[in-house]
Motif scaffolding. Structure first.
Motif, PDB file in Angstrom:
ATOM      1  N   ALA A 160       6.755   0.695  -4.115  1.00 18.43           N
ATOM      2  CA  ALA A 160       5.503   0.306  -4.024  1.00 18.43           C
ATOM      3  C   ALA A 160       4.942  -1.030  -5.437  1.00 18.43           C
ATOM      4  O   ALA A 160       4.138  -1.687  -5.099  1.00 18.43           O
ATOM      5  N   ARG A 161       5.568  -0.672  -6.420  1.00 14.46           N
ATOM      6  CA  ARG A 161       5.387  -2.320  -7.172  1.00 14.46           C
ATOM      7  C   ARG A 161       5.363  -2.880  -7.399  1.00 14.46           C
ATOM      8  O   ARG A 161       5.333  -4.024  -7.338  1.00 14.46           O
ATOM      9  N   ALA A 199       3.552  -4.494  -4.181  1.00 13.01           N
ATOM     10  CA  ALA A 199       1.822  -5.452  -4.881  1.00 13.01           C
ATOM     11  C   ALA A 199       3.055  -6.067  -6.101  1.00 13.01           C
ATOM     12  O   ALA A 199       1.561  -7.622  -5.834  1.00 13.01           O
ATOM     13  N   ASP A 224      -8.224   8.032  -6.691  1.00 15.29           N
ATOM     14  CA  ASP A 224      -7.528   7.273  -7.347  1.00 15.29           C
ATOM     15  C   ASP A 224      -6.175   7.353  -7.994  1.00 15.29           C
ATOM     16  O   ASP A 224      -5.293   6.295  -8.175  1.00 15.29           O
ATOM     17  N   PHE A 272      -4.568   8.941  -6.122  1.00 17.61           N
ATOM     18  CA  PHE A 272      -2.986  10.042  -5.412  1.00 17.61           C
ATOM     19  C   PHE A 272      -1.862   9.186  -4.991  1.00 17.61           C
ATOM     20  O   PHE A 272      -0.710  10.055  -4.754  1.00 17.61           O
ATOM     21  N   LEU A 273      -0.973   8.304  -6.020  1.00 15.20           N
ATOM     22  CA  LEU A 273       0.066   7.502  -5.881  1.00 15.20           C
ATOM     23  C   LEU A 273       0.749   8.568  -6.962  1.00 15.20           C
ATOM     24  O   LEU A 273       2.022   8.359  -6.780  1.00 15.20           O
ATOM     25  N   LEU A 298      -5.413  -2.842  -2.454  1.00 17.77           N
ATOM     26  CA  LEU A 298      -5.508  -1.108  -2.397  1.00 17.77           C
ATOM     27  C   LEU A 298      -4.587  -1.188  -3.681  1.00 17.77           C
ATOM     28  O   LEU A 298      -4.524   0.047  -4.247  1.00 17.77           O
ATOM     29  N   LEU A 299      -3.300  -1.519  -3.584  1.00 18.40           N
ATOM     30  CA  LEU A 299      -1.946  -1.007  -4.219  1.00 18.40           C
ATOM     31  C   LEU A 299      -2.084  -1.831  -5.648  1.00 18.40           C
ATOM     32  O   LEU A 299      -1.873  -0.513  -7.109  1.00 18.40           O
ATOM     33  N   ASP A 300      -2.562  -2.620  -5.971  1.00 14.12           N
ATOM     34  CA  ASP A 300      -2.769  -3.343  -6.961  1.00 14.12           C
ATOM     35  C   ASP A 300      -3.608  -2.472  -7.901  1.00 14.12           C
ATOM     36  O   ASP A 300      -4.035  -1.986  -9.386  1.00 14.12           O
ATOM     37  N   HIS A 301      -5.612  -2.094  -7.422  1.00 16.69           N
ATOM     38  CA  HIS A 301      -6.322  -1.112  -7.800  1.00 16.69           C
ATOM     39  C   HIS A 301      -5.075   0.096  -8.341  1.00 16.69           C
ATOM     40  O   HIS A 301      -5.236   1.008  -9.807  1.00 16.69           O
ATOM     41  N   VAL A 302      -4.447   1.017  -7.422  1.00 16.89           N
ATOM     42  CA  VAL A 302      -4.137   2.156  -7.936  1.00 16.89           C
ATOM     43  C   VAL A 302      -2.675   1.943  -8.754  1.00 16.89           C
ATOM     44  O   VAL A 302      -2.684   3.152  -9.643  1.00 16.89           O
ATOM     45  N   LEU A 303      -2.154   1.353  -8.984  1.00 20.67           N
ATOM     46  CA  LEU A 303      -0.929   1.406  -9.693  1.00 20.67           C
ATOM     47  C   LEU A 303      -1.566   0.016 -10.972  1.00 20.67           C
ATOM     48  O   LEU A 303      -1.430  -0.136 -12.075  1.00 20.67           O
ATOM     49  N   LEU A 315      -2.585  -2.929 -11.400  1.00 21.08           N
ATOM     50  CA  LEU A 315      -1.561  -4.553 -12.320  1.00 21.08           C
ATOM     51  C   LEU A 315      -3.064  -5.358 -13.094  1.00 21.08           C
ATOM     52  O   LEU A 315      -4.032  -4.357 -12.532  1.00 21.08           O
TER      53      LEU A 315
END
Lengths: 149, 149
Positions: free
Chosen positions: A24-25, A28, A78, A80-81, B142-147, B149
């Motif tokens: 996932a990283r 992104a 926020d 969930f990942l 969305l990934l940027d936010h949940v990870l 970054l």
């Protein structure tokens, strides 16, 4: 005339044992349209769309009814990942294996476009004569070329 | 907690009458993960993956057998997008209408992820109370936010 060898760009790969969170990283950070899954010898096995990683992190009842997600899990939405923790790319694979969009170095632009159209993948893996990944052609790269941007 | 209103970014729309070639240019120039089709009042009708535009440009026999593309049309491979000339987005729509990934301003991150996972779309249309498009949440955003970054 351009061929796959001219349009292919370097592209990172993941293996079956790559942690799902790391995948996932990668998506992104490098702004990738998908992930190329390869074996230990660098032979492409599958291409995962970015949304496939989400399918592993989002509880099934939320996928069946996204509106439920708001009601049930609002406090932790926020986070969930975190559900990806401990899981690997192996568990991200779809139940039904899909056709792998893969081409050799001599594939033409039309052939690459046909592969993308057929498999609905914005990413084609390009392999050398030994079957190992050389790079990837993205829909963006292909459109940039045919539109002469 | 973040909601759709915080994550939505401005996003261009196309209409049924937008020329398909213009839609392809928009995808390429703005590096979009897909296109939002809206009616004249700005209400989202559909989200088209980028590969859908290719499906209109690539002859069917090539989609059925991409290797044929090399043999038959090699001399004109780079020019295949000319087939889009005169066609519009209306003709890019899939035969079977798909579920539209659409959320309101209050949708949570988990709800947005569930919509993307369910519809396999890296793009969710965000609408206001009047049903008009406010912006879009992308998988990358969305990934940027949940990870974080």
């Amino acid at each position: 005339m351009m061929r796959a060898r001219d349009l292919a760009v370097e592209f990172p790969t993941v293996t079956l044992d790559t942690p799902a969170l790391e995948a996932a990283r990668l998506l992104a950070e490098q702004d990738l349209p998908g992930l190329i899954l390869a074996d230990e010898d660098g032979r492409p096995l599958s291409i995962l769309p970015g949304t496939q990683v989400l399918r592993l992190a989002v509880p099934h009842y939320c996928q069946d009814d996204p509106a439920l997600a708001r009601v049930v899990d609002e406090a932790h939405a926020d986070l969930f990942l975190r559900k990806l923790g401990g899981k690997t790319v192996r568990e991200c694979l779809p139940a039904q294996p899909r056709e792998l969009p893969m081409a050799d170095l001599k594939a033409t632009v039309l052939e690459l476009a046909a592969l993308m159209a057929r498999t609905r993948s914005p990413l084609v893996a390009v392999v050398g004569d030994d079957g190992r990944l050389v790079g990837a052609v993205t829909l963006q790269g292909l459109l940039d070329h045919v539109l002469e941007l």
